[in-house]
Design a protein around this motif. Structure first.
Motif, PDB file in Angstrom:
ATOM      1  N   ALA A 117       0.846  -1.210   0.000  1.00 60.30           N
ATOM      2  CA  ALA A 117       0.000   0.000   0.000  1.00 60.30           C
ATOM      3  C   ALA A 117       0.872   1.247   0.000  1.00 60.30           C
ATOM      4  CB  ALA A 117      -0.909  -0.007   1.217  1.00 60.30           C
ATOM      5  N   LYS A 118       1.913   1.237   0.843  1.00 58.79           N
ATOM      6  CA  LYS A 118       2.812   2.395   0.947  1.00 58.79           C
ATOM      7  C   LYS A 118       3.457   2.705  -0.413  1.00 58.79           C
ATOM      8  CE  LYS A 118       5.922   5.137   3.054  1.00 58.79           C
ATOM      9  NZ  LYS A 118       5.532   6.407   3.627  1.00 58.79           N
ATOM     10  N   GLU A 119       3.924   1.642  -1.086  1.00 59.35           N
ATOM     11  CA  GLU A 119       4.590   1.822  -2.387  1.00 59.35           C
ATOM     12  C   GLU A 119       3.645   2.474  -3.399  1.00 59.35           C
ATOM     13  OE1 GLU A 119       7.548  -2.008  -1.980  1.00 59.35           O
ATOM     14  OE2 GLU A 119       6.055  -1.978  -3.601  1.00 59.35           O
ATOM     15  N   VAL A 120       2.424   1.970  -3.406  1.00 57.19           N
ATOM     16  CA  VAL A 120       1.450   2.495  -4.379  1.00 57.19           C
ATOM     17  C   VAL A 120       1.044   3.930  -4.013  1.00 57.19           C
ATOM     18  CG1 VAL A 120      -0.867   2.199  -5.309  1.00 57.19           C
ATOM     19  CG2 VAL A 120       0.589   0.209  -4.981  1.00 57.19           C
ATOM     20  N   LEU A 121       0.780   4.172  -2.742  1.00 59.92           N
ATOM     21  CA  LEU A 121       0.334   5.518  -2.317  1.00 59.92           C
ATOM     22  C   LEU A 121       1.417   6.568  -2.556  1.00 59.92           C
ATOM     23  CD1 LEU A 121      -1.483   4.473   0.957  1.00 59.92           C
ATOM     24  CD2 LEU A 121      -2.566   5.580  -1.016  1.00 59.92           C
ATOM     25  N   ASP A 122       2.669   6.182  -2.440  1.00 59.82           N
ATOM     26  CA  ASP A 122       3.759   7.141  -2.639  1.00 59.82           C
ATOM     27  C   ASP A 122       3.958   7.529  -4.106  1.00 59.82           C
ATOM     28  OD1 ASP A 122       4.083   7.290   0.000  1.00 59.82           O
ATOM     29  OD2 ASP A 122       5.980   6.180   0.128  1.00 59.82           O
ATOM     30  N   ARG A 123       3.242   6.828  -5.001  1.00 62.51           N
ATOM     31  CA  ARG A 123       3.314   7.225  -6.412  1.00 62.51           C
ATOM     32  C   ARG A 123       2.453   8.475  -6.689  1.00 62.51           C
ATOM     33  NH1 ARG A 123       1.208   2.092  -9.219  1.00 62.51           N
ATOM     34  NH2 ARG A 123       2.575   0.471  -8.420  1.00 62.51           N
TER      35      ARG A 123
END
Lengths: 173, 627
Positions: free
Chosen positions: B240-246
């Motif tokens: 989730a963190k990886e995707v949200l940081d995009r």
């Protein structure tokens, strides 16, 4: 802990949604019903607008004496129109300062009815004074005089501004 | 009305070229009316554009005695029309249906059905939209093919036909104009159809698109946010963190993604990492609900890191900020109830550009609008607000017309008082002149007939001058006197009389052709003079009729218009009040909701603050004890 705090914060929103926050609420149905009534009154007012316009034309500008002056632009690129002044038989009858929106409308093919009035049959004189700015920000000021004849029907004159060094102002009648 | 819509497209999309094209075949009145409509349409003055258009069509029906040519159909686009722009969906829909019913060509009919479907879909009527698209068959304009397919997919998605939406959207994946949107919608459709993994794959693909287009970047952010929140809710915090940081830091989804990114870290007990997005967010505008939430999340992270004193300071700062905002919200609610919100919305200078609703928020003099941006972005509020502004405009117009009618009444009375006593005298004089004209006209006709006859049979006697006629009569009298006494008079005298007759006849015969030509020339000159006279006669008759028409026959029209205007004013005022009340209720409800939320935050912050102080004190004691 995240779940707890997040849950707490989210629950506030849900609780608030479930509580009546005001004695009054507006439903979708009310909004839709109001919108339909607004549409109906718009239709009635539009029709009144048409009838008022036709009445005004008939009463104030009967076709036998009517003269209307329109302003249009013919792909003008060399200058930007600022204002126009119209004189009919030596008397100033209309002047207009153009906004950006009006200029855009003219550039897209619109024609502005700058003056409508009454004149007798026969020969008449029209003088057009135009001010603007040429590319490079130098001021432009031009005046042209025209003769036209008014016959039995309504007279429609089109003051057309063109990209020309000699005659920026032309007349179509 | 069908013509109206077909014309609109040409007005808005191909106006200059079309105007040039029809210039050769239409009259000046047609062109000037057309240009006049364009002038208002291109300024977004839809009311005036519709009135001008309808007035032209009314004149073309000859109801006012004119012979203006009606606007005719032009092949091309079938745009929603001025009425759609003016948000008269019912009338626009009726007009579109009329076009659909009368149009035989597949292209035009299908385009009309497409626009009808789109209008229904936008107006939250997916079933009607579905019905319209299902009627589309046969040839389709190439320009709308992909748009129509996308609309079909959206409708299918809305009515729960997820599999159908998936099938359509799969075919649209290579459409350049739908980049981002087709893959995002496909991802959503697949998720709704139960295909979890393929759905996530398409959302992920959308979230990785490279583009400079603002709309594509926005949908990219949205895809990342939706996917990130989904992963977060399922406990896949790292992913989730990886995707949200995009998600971009400056886009419309930035705040929500920062908040959730922090929660993704916090959920893995990485509170130092969570502080990064939360601190960024907490420094943004305090009126945003996500920012308010971050103001609580930041001290929470500090307390979890054991930095209780900083946590306590942050909670204090949040408490102070919430208190200030609650006071501001209270002031805003009072201000709205006092009617200031509606007054501010009515200010003309705010309506000059398309983003005026957003600019309201920036105004320091309007505290009531700080918290309303989300509400203002909603369709219901926007439609209600536009209706309110339209009603205000209608009321102003009706007031102006009411004044105009009073002026018209005065004009008519003045004209009647001026002309009525003059007309009997003028009419008598005109009758006398008219009788004279008729007489002369009859004389002219007789002469013309005689000259016509003389083309085949010469009539010299008709070519005599006045002197010659007198002389001829004198000679004839002498001849009549002399004839009975012929034997008594001298041959010389008789010969002289005969000679006189001979000279007379000779002259006439010798000059016959010239005189005949002169006579015809004179007749032509007479005709010219008679033409001038007849023109004057017609002009007088017309003016005479205009004079009568300038004050007669208006009573019923004006009375009827006055009644209708009065009734319309009453209706508009009532609707304006109700519409204004709806806007105020919506605004107050929204502000109250936000206020209550802040109040709860404040309570929570107080508890947390006390807790932080306790923990800070305990830590202090423990540290001292350890020392």
């Amino acid at each position: 802990m995240f779940i707890l705090l997040r849950g707490f914060i989210l629950s506030i929103a849900i609780v608030m949604l479930s509580f009546p926050v005001s004695a009054e609420e507006v439903s979708k149905g009310q909004i839709k019903s109001l919108d339909e009534q607004v549409q109906e009154i718009k239709a009635e007012t539009l029709n009144l607008g048409v009838q008022m316009r036709l009445l005004e034309e008939k009463l104030l500008y009967p076709s036998s004496t009517q003269v209307a002056v329109y302003v249009s632009l013919d792909n003008v690129e060399k200058f930007r129109l600022d204002s126009i002044e119209i004189q009919l038989d030596g008397k100033m009858v209309a002047q207009h300062l153009y906004t950006l929106r009006e200029l855009e409308a003219l550039q897209k093919g619109g024609m502005q009815r700058i003056y409508v009035g009454n004149i007798s049959s026969g020969e008449h004189g029209l003088q057009v004074l135009m001010t603007g700015r040429a590319k490079g920000s130098s001021g432009v000021r031009r005046t042209e005089k025209f003769k036209f004849r008014k016959d039995e029907g309504p007279k429609i004159l089109e003051v057309r501004l063109v990209d020309s060094d000699d005659h920026m102002i032309t007349l179509r009648d | 009305m069908a013509r109206f819509f077909v014309l609109l497209a040409s007005l808005l999309f191909a106006a200059p070229a079309l105007a040039a094209g029809i210039a050769n075949v239409k009259g000046r009145q047609y062109l000037s009316d057309y240009g006049d409509i364009l002038y208002y349409a291109h300024q977004g003055e839809w009311f005036d554009a519709i009135v001008l258009f309808d007035a032209h069509q009314e004149r073309s029906r000859g109801s006012d005695g004119s012979t203006t040519e009606a606007f005719s159909s032009q092949p091309g686009h079938m745009a929603g029309g001025f009425e759609l722009k003016y948000r008269m969906h019912q009338r626009a829909e009726r007009a579109m249906k009329a076009v659909i019913d009368v149009t035989a060509e597949d292209d035009l009919r299908n385009e009309a059905l497409f626009r009808l479907a789109r209008m229904n879909f936008q107006n939250d009527r997916p079933e009607e939209a579905l019905h319209a698209v299902e009627r589309i068959r046969g040839n389709l304009p190439a320009a709308i093919r992909s748009e129509l397919a996308f609309l079909r997919a959206n409708i299918a998605l809305t009515v729960g036909r997820n599999a159908e939406a998936v099938a359509i959207l799969k075919d649209l994946q290579s459409e350049k104009g739908l980049e981002g949107f087709s893959s995002y919608n496909l991802g959503i459709a697949l998720l709704r159809a139960g295909s979890e993994q393929p759905g996530r794959k398409y959302l992920d693909r959308t979230g990785r698109i490279e583009s400079d287009d603002r709309a594509v970047l926005a949908i990219k952010d949205k895809a990342n946010l939706i996917l990130g929140e989904k992963l977060l809710s399922e406990g896949h915090f790292k992913a989730a963190k990886e995707v949200l940081d995009r998600v971009r830091l400056s886009g419309p989804f930035s705040n929500r993604s920062l908040l959730n990114s922090g929660w993704a870290d916090a959920s893995r007990e990485r509170f130092d990492n969570a502080l990064v997005p939360w601190s960024i967010l907490a420094g943004r505008k305090v009126t945003e609900s996500t920012v308010q939430e971050a103001m609580l999340a930041v001290p929470y992270a500090y307390s979890r890191l054991g930095v209780y004193s900083t946590a306590a300071l942050k909670y204090e700062a949040a408490l102070k900020a919430f208190g200030g905002e609650i006071a501001r919200l209270d002031a805003s609610i009072v201000s709205i109830r006092e009617g200031k919100f509606l007054k501010r919305l009515m200010q003309e200078d705010l309506h000059q550009d398309a983003g005026w609703i957003v600019s309201l928020r920036e105004l320091p003099v309007t505290p009531e609008t700080f918290y309303l941006l989300d509400l203002m972005a909603s369709d219901d509020f926007q439609e209600s607000l536009k209706n309110y502004l339209d009603l205000e405009q209608l009321l102003k117009k009706l007031e102006v017309w009411s004044g105009d009618l009073a002026s018209f009444g005065d004009i008519i009375r003045l004209r009647q008082a001026h002309y009525k006593p003059l007309l009997p005298v003028i009419d008598r004089e005109f009758k006398r002149l008219d009788a004279q004209m008729r007489l002369r006209s009859e004389q002219r006709d007789r002469i013309a007939q005689q000259l016509e006859a003389m083309l085949t049979v010469t009539r010299p006697e008709l070519m005599m001058t006045a002197d010659e006629r007198i002389m001829s009569e004198q000679v004839a009298r002498l001849e009549r006197m002399m004839t009975p006494r012929r034997k008594k008079i001298t041959p010389r005298l008789w010969h002289q009389i005969r000679r006189l007759r001979g000279v007379l006849v000779w002259n006439i015969h010798a000059e016959y052709d010239k005189r005949f030509a002169d006579a015809r020339k004179h007749l032509r000159e007479l005709d010219h003079e008679l033409d001038v006279l007849n023109r004057q006669h017609r002009a007088f008759a017309r003016t005479r009729q205009t004079v009568t028409e300038s004050y007669e026959g208006y009573d019923d029209v004006i009375r009827s218009l006055r009644q209708r205007i009065n009734a319309a004013q009453g209706n508009v005022r009532a609707l304006l009040a109700r519409q204004g009340q709806v806007l105020e209720i919506m605004a107050v409800n929204e502000l109250t909701r936000r206020r209550d939320r802040l109040e709860e935050f404040r309570v929570k912050a107080r508890f947390a603050l006390a807790d932080s102080y306790d923990r800070a004190a305990k830590t202090d004691v423990q540290e001292k004890g350890a020392q």
